[in-house]
Design a protein around this motif. Structure first.
Motif, PDB file in Angstrom:
ATOM      1  N   PRO A  25      -6.241 -12.405   7.757  1.00 49.50           N
ATOM      2  CA  PRO A  25      -4.901 -11.996   7.329  1.00 49.50           C
ATOM      3  C   PRO A  25      -4.154 -11.208   8.404  1.00 49.50           C
ATOM      4  CG  PRO A  25      -6.584 -10.771   6.125  1.00 49.50           C
ATOM      5  CD  PRO A  25      -7.296 -11.718   7.045  1.00 49.50           C
ATOM      6  N   PRO A  26      -2.831 -11.235   8.355  1.00 46.46           N
ATOM      7  CA  PRO A  26      -2.041 -10.417   9.284  1.00 46.46           C
ATOM      8  C   PRO A  26      -2.479  -8.951   9.218  1.00 46.46           C
ATOM      9  CG  PRO A  26      -0.617 -11.892   8.049  1.00 46.46           C
ATOM     10  CD  PRO A  26      -1.984 -11.991   7.428  1.00 46.46           C
ATOM     11  N   GLY A  27      -2.495  -8.312  10.378  1.00 46.76           N
ATOM     12  CA  GLY A  27      -2.891  -6.905  10.448  1.00 46.76           C
ATOM     13  C   GLY A  27      -4.384  -6.688  10.546  1.00 46.76           C
ATOM     14  N   HIS A  28      -5.144  -7.772  10.602  1.00 42.49           N
ATOM     15  CA  HIS A  28      -6.603  -7.690  10.686  1.00 42.49           C
ATOM     16  C   HIS A  28      -7.096  -8.547  11.845  1.00 42.49           C
ATOM     17  CE1 HIS A  28      -7.175  -5.537   6.902  1.00 42.49           C
ATOM     18  NE2 HIS A  28      -6.190  -6.286   6.432  1.00 42.49           N
ATOM     19  N   VAL A  29      -8.329  -8.302  12.259  1.00 43.98           N
ATOM     20  CA  VAL A  29      -8.936  -9.051  13.361  1.00 43.98           C
ATOM     21  C   VAL A  29     -10.409  -9.310  13.077  1.00 43.98           C
ATOM     22  CG1 VAL A  29      -7.363  -8.097  15.107  1.00 43.98           C
ATOM     23  CG2 VAL A  29      -9.550  -6.956  14.671  1.00 43.98           C
ATOM     24  N   MET A  30     -10.953 -10.242  13.813  1.00 45.37           N
ATOM     25  CA  MET A  30     -12.395 -10.488  13.862  1.00 45.37           C
ATOM     26  C   MET A  30     -12.762 -10.598  15.337  1.00 45.37           C
ATOM     27  SD  MET A  30     -12.964 -13.395  10.892  1.00 45.37           S
ATOM     28  CE  MET A  30     -14.753 -13.310  10.835  1.00 45.37           C
ATOM     29  N   THR A  31     -13.986 -10.223  15.665  1.00 49.30           N
ATOM     30  CA  THR A  31     -14.460 -10.437  17.031  1.00 49.30           C
ATOM     31  C   THR A  31     -14.945 -11.877  17.150  1.00 49.30           C
ATOM     32  OG1 THR A  31     -16.757  -9.826  16.593  1.00 49.30           O
ATOM     33  CG2 THR A  31     -15.230  -8.027  17.205  1.00 49.30           C
ATOM     34  N   TYR A  32     -15.134 -12.321  18.378  1.00 50.96           N
ATOM     35  CA  TYR A  32     -15.689 -13.651  18.603  1.00 50.96           C
ATOM     36  C   TYR A  32     -17.045 -13.769  17.899  1.00 50.96           C
ATOM     37  CZ  TYR A  32     -12.077 -14.094  22.155  1.00 50.96           C
ATOM     38  OH  TYR A  32     -10.872 -14.146  22.810  1.00 50.96           O
ATOM     39  N   GLY A  33     -17.841 -12.707  17.980  1.00 55.29           N
ATOM     40  CA  GLY A  33     -19.142 -12.693  17.310  1.00 55.29           C
ATOM     41  C   GLY A  33     -19.021 -12.723  15.799  1.00 55.29           C
ATOM     42  N   ASP A  34     -17.999 -12.042  15.252  1.00 56.61           N
ATOM     43  CA  ASP A  34     -17.773 -12.067  13.807  1.00 56.61           C
ATOM     44  C   ASP A  34     -17.473 -13.484  13.330  1.00 56.61           C
ATOM     45  OD1 ASP A  34     -18.009  -9.257  13.693  1.00 56.61           O
ATOM     46  OD2 ASP A  34     -15.830  -8.955  13.668  1.00 56.61           O
ATOM     47  N   VAL A  35     -16.642 -14.200  14.092  1.00 60.63           N
ATOM     48  CA  VAL A  35     -16.297 -15.580  13.723  1.00 60.63           C
ATOM     49  C   VAL A  35     -17.559 -16.436  13.750  1.00 60.63           C
ATOM     50  CG1 VAL A  35     -14.973 -17.644  14.351  1.00 60.63           C
ATOM     51  CG2 VAL A  35     -13.902 -15.377  14.495  1.00 60.63           C
ATOM     52  N   ALA A  36     -18.356 -16.291  14.805  1.00 62.48           N
ATOM     53  CA  ALA A  36     -19.600 -17.055  14.890  1.00 62.48           C
ATOM     54  C   ALA A  36     -20.513 -16.715  13.711  1.00 62.48           C
ATOM     55  CB  ALA A  36     -20.304 -16.769  16.218  1.00 62.48           C
ATOM     56  N   ALA A  37     -20.664 -15.432  13.396  1.00 63.50           N
ATOM     57  CA  ALA A  37     -21.534 -15.013  12.294  1.00 63.50           C
ATOM     58  C   ALA A  37     -21.051 -15.570  10.959  1.00 63.50           C
ATOM     59  CB  ALA A  37     -21.617 -13.492  12.245  1.00 63.50           C
ATOM     60  N   ALA A  38     -19.738 -15.636  10.766  1.00 63.32           N
ATOM     61  CA  ALA A  38     -19.189 -16.200   9.527  1.00 63.32           C
ATOM     62  C   ALA A  38     -19.576 -17.670   9.372  1.00 63.32           C
ATOM     63  CB  ALA A  38     -17.670 -16.047   9.509  1.00 63.32           C
ATOM     64  N   LEU A  39     -19.898 -18.304  10.495  1.00 63.36           N
ATOM     65  CA  LEU A  39     -20.313 -19.707  10.486  1.00 63.36           C
ATOM     66  C   LEU A  39     -21.830 -19.855  10.519  1.00 63.36           C
ATOM     67  CD1 LEU A  39     -17.659 -21.038  13.012  1.00 63.36           C
ATOM     68  CD2 LEU A  39     -17.632 -21.222  10.515  1.00 63.36           C
ATOM     69  N   ARG A 102     -10.594   0.114  11.113  1.00 60.81           N
ATOM     70  CA  ARG A 102      -9.556  -0.179  10.132  1.00 60.81           C
ATOM     71  C   ARG A 102      -9.074  -1.628  10.164  1.00 60.81           C
ATOM     72  NH1 ARG A 102      -5.308   3.754  11.813  1.00 60.81           N
ATOM     73  NH2 ARG A 102      -4.090   2.835  10.144  1.00 60.81           N
ATOM     74  N   ALA A 103      -9.138  -2.277  11.315  1.00 62.20           N
ATOM     75  CA  ALA A 103      -8.561  -3.614  11.449  1.00 62.20           C
ATOM     76  C   ALA A 103      -9.560  -4.747  11.220  1.00 62.20           C
ATOM     77  CB  ALA A 103      -7.938  -3.777  12.837  1.00 62.20           C
ATOM     78  N   ARG A 104     -10.837  -4.460  11.360  1.00 65.69           N
ATOM     79  CA  ARG A 104     -11.843  -5.528  11.283  1.00 65.69           C
ATOM     80  C   ARG A 104     -11.880  -6.131   9.876  1.00 65.69           C
ATOM     81  NH1 ARG A 104     -17.357  -4.493  14.255  1.00 65.69           N
ATOM     82  NH2 ARG A 104     -17.490  -6.554  15.174  1.00 65.69           N
ATOM     83  N   TRP A 105     -11.974  -7.452   9.843  1.00 66.87           N
ATOM     84  CA  TRP A 105     -11.991  -8.191   8.579  1.00 66.87           C
ATOM     85  C   TRP A 105     -13.100  -9.208   8.609  1.00 66.87           C
ATOM     86  CZ3 TRP A 105     -11.234 -13.376   7.276  1.00 66.87           C
ATOM     87  CH2 TRP A 105     -10.971 -13.635   5.933  1.00 66.87           C
ATOM     88  N   SER A 106     -13.608  -9.550   7.442  1.00 65.49           N
ATOM     89  CA  SER A 106     -14.550 -10.666   7.340  1.00 65.49           C
ATOM     90  C   SER A 106     -14.206 -11.463   6.091  1.00 65.49           C
ATOM     91  CB  SER A 106     -15.999 -10.170   7.302  1.00 65.49           C
ATOM     92  OG  SER A 106     -16.319  -9.697   6.012  1.00 65.49           O
ATOM     93  N   PRO A 107     -14.578 -12.728   6.052  1.00 69.92           N
ATOM     94  CA  PRO A 107     -14.256 -13.547   4.882  1.00 69.92           C
ATOM     95  C   PRO A 107     -14.842 -12.993   3.586  1.00 69.92           C
ATOM     96  CG  PRO A 107     -14.938 -14.936   6.694  1.00 69.92           C
ATOM     97  CD  PRO A 107     -15.192 -13.515   7.115  1.00 69.92           C
ATOM     98  N   SER A 108     -15.856 -12.136   3.684  1.00 67.17           N
ATOM     99  CA  SER A 108     -16.470 -11.583   2.479  1.00 67.17           C
ATOM    100  C   SER A 108     -15.755 -10.333   1.963  1.00 67.17           C
ATOM    101  CB  SER A 108     -17.948 -11.266   2.743  1.00 67.17           C
ATOM    102  OG  SER A 108     -18.053 -10.278   3.737  1.00 67.17           O
ATOM    103  N   THR A 109     -14.760  -9.844   2.703  1.00 64.91           N
ATOM    104  CA  THR A 109     -14.014  -8.667   2.249  1.00 64.91           C
ATOM    105  C   THR A 109     -12.733  -9.100   1.568  1.00 64.91           C
ATOM    106  OG1 THR A 109     -12.830  -8.434   4.343  1.00 64.91           O
ATOM    107  CG2 THR A 109     -14.895  -7.194   4.114  1.00 64.91           C
ATOM    108  N   ASP A 110     -12.187  -8.211   0.787  1.00 62.29           N
ATOM    109  CA  ASP A 110     -10.929  -8.501   0.100  1.00 62.29           C
ATOM    110  C   ASP A 110      -9.791  -8.305   1.088  1.00 62.29           C
ATOM    111  OD1 ASP A 110      -9.316  -7.176  -2.907  1.00 62.29           O
ATOM    112  OD2 ASP A 110      -8.738  -8.753  -1.515  1.00 62.29           O
TER     113      ASP A 110
END
Length: 115
Positions: A25-39, A102-110
């Motif tokens: 979502p806007p205002g949030h980010v994921m690291t390259y590793g976070d994206v890989a982990a989500a997969l 504050r900015a980090r997001w993951s698909p498992s969070t709201d």
């Protein structure tokens, strides 16, 4: 030759990366590793490769380096996006970075949670 026309694994991975990145979502980010982990992967460099080759049509500024720094060589453009989206930033003595706490997001969070 395979019986079906299934896409190559690289294409499957690239599509999966794009799907995750579009979810951030806007205002949030994921690291390259976070994206890989989500997969279910540890291939953060492969995520970077996908973003470098296919990321122009994605919200690329929402995928950042582990230290809270924007994509290399795109800092000024990314900062414009972060300011427009209200992404939390931290100003250091010499440079800024993202406030990952504050900015980090993951698909498992709201996604509607406040920063």
């Amino acid at each position: 030759m395979p019986e079906d026309d299934a896409p190559a694994p690289e294409q499957d991975f690239g599509s999966a990366v794009a799907e995750v990145v579009r979810m951030i979502p806007p205002g949030h980010v994921m690291t390259y590793g976070d994206v890989a982990a989500a997969l279910g992967s540890r291939a953060s460099r492969a995520v970077g490769k996908v973003m470098a080759h296919e990321g122009a049509d994605l919200p690329w500024w929402r995928v950042v380096r582990a230290g809270g720094h924007p994509p290399l060589h795109h800092e000024a453009r990314a900062l414009q996006h972060y300011r427009a989206e209200g992404t939390p930033l931290v100003q250091g003595t010499a440079a800024w970075r993202l406030d990952m706490r504050r900015a980090r997001w993951s698909p498992s969070t709201d996604a509607d949670d406040p920063f």
